[in-house]
Design an enzyme around this catalytic site. Structure first.
Site, PDB file in Angstrom:
ATOM      1  N   HIS A 649      29.348 -21.140  -6.524  1.00 17.27           N
ATOM      2  CA  HIS A 649      27.927 -21.101  -6.141  1.00 17.27           C
ATOM      3  C   HIS A 649      27.191 -19.922  -6.783  1.00 17.27           C
ATOM      4  O   HIS A 649      25.971 -19.899  -6.815  1.00 17.27           O
ATOM      5  CB  HIS A 649      27.752 -21.138  -4.607  1.00 17.27           C
ATOM      6  CG  HIS A 649      27.900 -19.833  -3.905  1.00 17.27           C
ATOM      7  ND1 HIS A 649      29.026 -19.475  -3.205  1.00 17.27           N
ATOM      8  CD2 HIS A 649      27.052 -18.792  -3.769  1.00 17.27           C
ATOM      9  CE1 HIS A 649      28.855 -18.279  -2.682  1.00 17.27           C
ATOM     10  NE2 HIS A 649      27.664 -17.844  -3.008  1.00 17.27           N
ATOM     11  N   ASP A 703      34.520 -24.138  -4.046  1.00 23.78           N
ATOM     12  CA  ASP A 703      33.592 -23.089  -4.480  1.00 23.78           C
ATOM     13  C   ASP A 703      34.346 -22.005  -5.253  1.00 23.78           C
ATOM     14  O   ASP A 703      34.610 -20.914  -4.753  1.00 23.78           O
ATOM     15  CB  ASP A 703      32.898 -22.495  -3.238  1.00 23.78           C
ATOM     16  CG  ASP A 703      31.773 -21.554  -3.597  1.00 23.78           C
ATOM     17  OD1 ASP A 703      31.387 -21.520  -4.778  1.00 23.78           O
ATOM     18  OD2 ASP A 703      31.278 -20.848  -2.689  1.00 23.78           O
ATOM     19  N   GLY A 795      25.772 -11.295  -1.335  1.00 23.40           N
ATOM     20  CA  GLY A 795      26.090 -10.314  -2.388  1.00 23.40           C
ATOM     21  C   GLY A 795      27.584 -10.058  -2.505  1.00 23.40           C
ATOM     22  O   GLY A 795      28.047  -9.494  -3.484  1.00 23.40           O
ATOM     23  N   SER A 797      29.632 -12.622  -2.229  1.00 25.61           N
ATOM     24  CA  SER A 797      30.134 -13.901  -2.740  1.00 25.61           C
ATOM     25  C   SER A 797      30.865 -13.741  -4.057  1.00 25.61           C
ATOM     26  O   SER A 797      30.454 -12.951  -4.910  1.00 25.61           O
ATOM     27  CB  SER A 797      28.957 -14.847  -2.979  1.00 25.61           C
ATOM     28  OG  SER A 797      28.552 -15.357  -1.764  1.00 25.61           O
ATOM     29  N   GLY A 798      31.916 -14.519  -4.226  1.00 28.04           N
ATOM     30  CA  GLY A 798      32.688 -14.482  -5.465  1.00 28.04           C
ATOM     31  C   GLY A 798      33.757 -13.407  -5.451  1.00 28.04           C
ATOM     32  O   GLY A 798      34.681 -13.422  -6.249  1.00 28.04           O
TER      33      GLY A 798
HETATM   34  C1  4AZ Z   1      26.220 -15.172   0.837  1.00 26.27           C
HETATM   35  O1  4AZ Z   1      25.073 -15.515   1.064  1.00 26.27           O
HETATM   36  C2  4AZ Z   1      27.196 -15.106   1.975  1.00 26.27           C
HETATM   37  N1  4AZ Z   1      29.414 -14.305   6.309  1.00 26.27           N
HETATM   38  C3  4AZ Z   1      28.494 -14.740   1.729  1.00 26.27           C
HETATM   39  C4  4AZ Z   1      29.381 -14.679   2.783  1.00 26.27           C
HETATM   40  C5  4AZ Z   1      28.966 -14.971   4.046  1.00 26.27           C
HETATM   41  C6  4AZ Z   1      27.655 -15.301   4.303  1.00 26.27           C
HETATM   42  C7  4AZ Z   1      26.758 -15.361   3.249  1.00 26.27           C
HETATM   43  C8  4AZ Z   1      29.950 -14.870   5.169  1.00 26.27           C
HETATM   44  O2  4AZ Z   1      26.586 -14.858  -0.300  1.00 26.27           O
END
Ligand code: 4AZ
Length: 847
Positions: A649, A703, A795, A797-798
């Protein structure tokens, strides 16, 4: 080291020493000297030369010591303001080139000189003063005074200046000033921030802006928006509003270097930089969606921007408008009645103005008492970090002073009658965002109707009592419980969800949830929860149904391959759980111990509760993915010198940005603090982005994505790969894992400049699926702390879900994927299960 600096002094040992030296040259006998040839004469000449040299050196040292050394001086600058009570403001005073300004400034400086001359420490070192500005009320003069102070005397001068108000009083009372002299009061004075006095500044800009009701001014850093602000520059904006108004400064862009030691903005409730009138010092990045607005206490404000030689950022833009004093955001307090209501500090959720005092008088129906709960409470200021006394900004309620920062909703006070008053006081320096509070009328005999009252007076929904979660914050909802059938009955009286039993973690606190684990005696617990007879273990048959009764048998190697067995490179299978890199060669060909230069770090990680800053090099596989020209967007993990694993994503195009294109990205390895690319950091462009072909943007299934760097990174103490687990690697529920990233530190909050780490536990997928409303696929795994408060967020993520193994290697258990908000109760973080993608990773990267 220089002779004097070394602290040594030349001291003749005795008079005799001197005599010996002069004996060389009986000056009266010059002839004899001339006649006498040979060594005697040469010796005398050398003696004269040495003597002359010693005398010259001594003289030089004495002159230097008594004249210059004593006189090593430092330039000390003080800024101040004072009210001139016997003058009336004229418009011309706003213009420093006007005759009127110059005339009044001359009078002020000559009177300042007279004031300083009354104090010997100041008189001796005074160089001069300049008036910087005047403002209304009657007339307020803002000035800078320069002193040339001998080294070591700075503190004495500072202390004399800090009692300037008394000096002024003394001077005025002495009555020796001429009849037409100015009368001063409200004197404030302090040393100028030394960072404004650096010799390396190459540019100094000063702007003035007078906002009117029909004119909103704009201030921008030099170069904005076309180029970054310049290096080694000081910019001052003197802002004014009409009398009777205050200034509203509203930033719509704020993007400076993260480290305030390098570049910073300081906002003053003054027209000169008086330290006791600082409202806030800010640096770093503020999201445009998060308001950043300040209000002055009067019709003036000073904004300063200071930059150093390193790293320049896009800068700032702010709008300057005026608000009538007494208008919105500038007042607070009043009478509040009724059964319930809300009130906030002035200008909330923006910064309250300095120098404000207010009182809310709350009255509820006569048969009730008042309960006040602060839902947000932010009254922090330097010097009052952990203050118990709250001498600076504070709220006073029930005779208690509250200050600093408090967790949401944790401060509650109840009155003893149907009235309570809440005071709010902000001193002249440093402001914060303040508070929002709610009052409710409650029955003193039943303070939490149909709810549970915690020991700390909070009311919580009754069905949260004895549910295993600390909802009150003081554990009082989890004491003296009668557990439900779905709960573990801890020996200490606590109840915990049943699925935490025997998960290897002491949830009860007394370890009673970890005693007598497993099946009945004589039975073996399968990984899938079934119990089978102990006799069936390692009998060569899959009795559990998941092969787990055939794991870790004496006959580790060469077993029939199944879903749970580990396949060696030679295609033979072994029945040991997680044999990779555990220090024992279990495969005949040793392949389970090959490629184990992964998942090691310089530092040992300690067990912690809650997020905190990581150590530098603690997670050397952590990568920060930046969109070029923007900054950090996602995390990733290093799996080889060329390949990174991230979330699919993160690399999906949107209307504006082509995230799927390698050219969009740059990857930072070895990074600890965003925008501090020191020697440990390697930056690479991206050659290839491979998103998982079955990534589903609606469900976040699959993902995961891979990124190939344009050139390999060299491993170091700060840059290393994480181990990619085999498809059979087990990460059991209850196991502790680490989440890391520069993402938001709270839901909807700001990104963290320093890499953050937090420890969470893997959560049983069935339980997680129930909690997440059936959205969990087998390609997802859950981890978190179900009572809330610890989680990955936007932020992150990944980035990696790092699972340390007993063999000392860390495995990439998951990739940060999604969640229902961040750190919410019963809403764990969701991660892509890396074991499910092992084959695909191998196919695409060869790793
Ligand atoms: C995001 O938006 C995100 N609580 C990543 C992880 C989580 C929520 C949002 C887990 O990148």
């Amino acid at each position: 080291m220089d002779y004097m600096d070394s602290g040594m002094r030349y001291t003749p040992k005795s008079d005799k020493d001197w005599d010996t030296s002069v004996q060389f040259l009986p000056a009266s006998d010059t002839k004899k000297l001339e006649k006498k040839k040979g060594p005697g004469k040469i010796g005398a000449v050398i003696g004269v030369v040495i003597f002359a040299a010693v005398v010259a050196l001594m003289t030089g040292l004495l002159v230097w010591h008594f004249h210059f050394r004593k006189d090593v001086r430092v330039k000390q600058m003080y800024s101040g303001s004072m009210r001139i009570t016997n003058q009336v403001f004229e418009d011309a005073y706003e213009d420093s080139s006007s005759v009127e300004f110059k005339a009044l400034a001359k009078q002020v400086t000559s009177q300042l000189k007279a004031i300083y001359s009354k104090t010997p420490q100041l008189a001796k070192y005074y160089v001069g003063s300049t008036v910087q500005a005047f403002s209304e009320g009657s007339v307020i003069a803002y000035y800078l005074s320069e002193f040339s102070v001998p080294k070591g005397q700075e503190a004495a001068v500072n202390s004399a200046i800090s009692s300037m108000d008394k000096l002024v009083d003394k001077n005025q009372r002495s009555g020796n000033s001429p009849g037409n002299s100015l009368v001063f009061d409200d004197v404030v004075s302090s040393a100028l921030d030394s960072r404004l006095l650096k010799k390396t500044f190459s540019e100094f800009y000063r702007y003035t802006e007078h906002t009117k009701s029909d004119h909103i001014g704009t201030i921008t850093s030099p170069g904005f928006p076309n180029k970054p602000y310049p290096s080694n520059t000081v910019v001052q904006w003197q802002l004014r509003a009409d009398p009777g108004y205050v200034i509203k400064l509203d930033f719509d862009t704020f993007n400076l270097e993260e480290n305030c030691k390098n570049d910073f903005v300081k906002i003053y409730d003054s027209l000169v930089a008086i330290e006791s009138r600082v409202m806030e010092e800010i640096c770093g990045y503020y999201s445009p969606s998060d308001p950043l607005t300040f209000l002055s206490s009067r019709n003036v404000m000073l904004v300063t921007l200071v930059t150093n030689e390193k790293k320049n950022f896009p800068g700032l833009r702010a709008h300057v408008s005026q608000v009538r004093r007494g208008g919105k955001g500038t007042t607070c307090g009043g009478q509040l009645t009724g059964k319930k209501g809300n009130f906030t500090s002035p200008n909330y959720p923006n910064y309250y103005p300095p120098n404000i005092f207010c009182e809310w008088k709350i009255e509820v129906p006569a048969d009730k008492v008042v309960k006040v709960t602060f839902k947000k409470f932010l009254l922090s200021e330097p010097g009052q970090e952990n203050s118990a006394t709250c001498k600076k900004d504070y709220v006073e309620i029930n005779g208690k002073r509250l200050c600093g920062e408090k967790p949401d909703g944790t401060v509650t006070e109840t009155s003893s009658t149907n009235k309570i008053s809440v005071l709010f006081y902000a001193d002249a320096s440093y402001v914060d965002r303040g508070f929002t509070a709610e009052f409710v009328a409650i029955d003193s005999k039943d303070p939490c109707p149909k709810q549970f009252q915690c020991n700390n007076q909070r009311c919580i929904s009754s069905n949260l009592k004895c549910d295993g979660w600390n909802d009150c914050g003081d554990m009082s909802d989890e004491m003296n419980c009668k557990c439900k059938s779905t709960d573990i009955n801890c020996k200490n009286g606590l109840c915990k969800p049943m699925f935490w039993q025997c998960d290897g973690v002491n949830d009860c606190g007394d370890n009673s949830d970890e005693l007598n684990c497993g099946c009945k005696s004589g039975e073996l617990g399968c990984q899938n929860g079934k119990c089978v007879s102990e006799k069936k273990r390692c009998d060569g048959r899959d009795d559990c149904g998941d092969g787990s009764d055939e794991l870790n048998c004496a006959r580790v190697s060469d077993v029939t391959c199944s879903d749970v067995t580990y396949k060696c490179k030679n295609n033979k299978c072994i029945s040991k759980v997680n044999p990779e890199c555990d220090g024992t060669a279990d495969c005949e060909d040793g392949s389970d111990e090959a490629n184990c230069e992964c998942g090691r770090n310089l530092f040992k990680t300690s067990r912690i509760v809650g997020g905190q800053e990581a150590e530098e090099g603690e997670f050397p596989w952590q990568v920060s993915l930046h969109v070029k020209g923007y900054g950090h967007v996602c995390g990733a993990s290093i799996i080889s010198p060329r390949w990174l694993v991230t979330a699919a994503h993160c690399v999906q195009d949107d209307g504006k940005t082509r995230y799927s294109q390698p050219g969009t990205w740059e990857a930072y390895m070895g990074l600890h603090i965003q925008r501090q690319n020191g020697k440990n950091v390697a930056k690479r462009n991206v050659k290839q982005v491979i998103s998982h072909p079955y990534y589903n943007a609606y469900t976040f299934d699959n993902d995961i994505a891979l990124m190939e760097l344009d050139s390999p990174v060299t491993y170091s103490d700060y840059i290393r790969p994480i181990c990619v687990p085999s498809p059979q690697h087990v990460f059991p529920p209850g196991n502790s894992v680490w989440i890391t990233g520069w993402g938001a530190t709270r839901e909807g909050g700001y990104a963290a400049p320093v890499l953050q780490k937090a420890q969470v536990r893997i959560i049983n997928s069935t339980v997680c699926d129930r909690l997440m409303g059936g959205q969990i696929t087998s390609r997802m795994m859950c981890a978190g702390v179900l009572s809330g408060g610890i989680d990955a967020c936007q932020g992150d993520s990944g980035g990696p879900l790092s699972s340390p193994s007993s063999g000392g290697h860390t495995f990439l258990a998951g990739v940060v994927s999604w969640g229902d908000g961040c750190a919410r109760r019963n809403k764990p973080g969701i991660y892509s299960t890396v074991t499910k993608f092992r084959g695909w990773i191998k196919e695409k990267t060869g790793v």
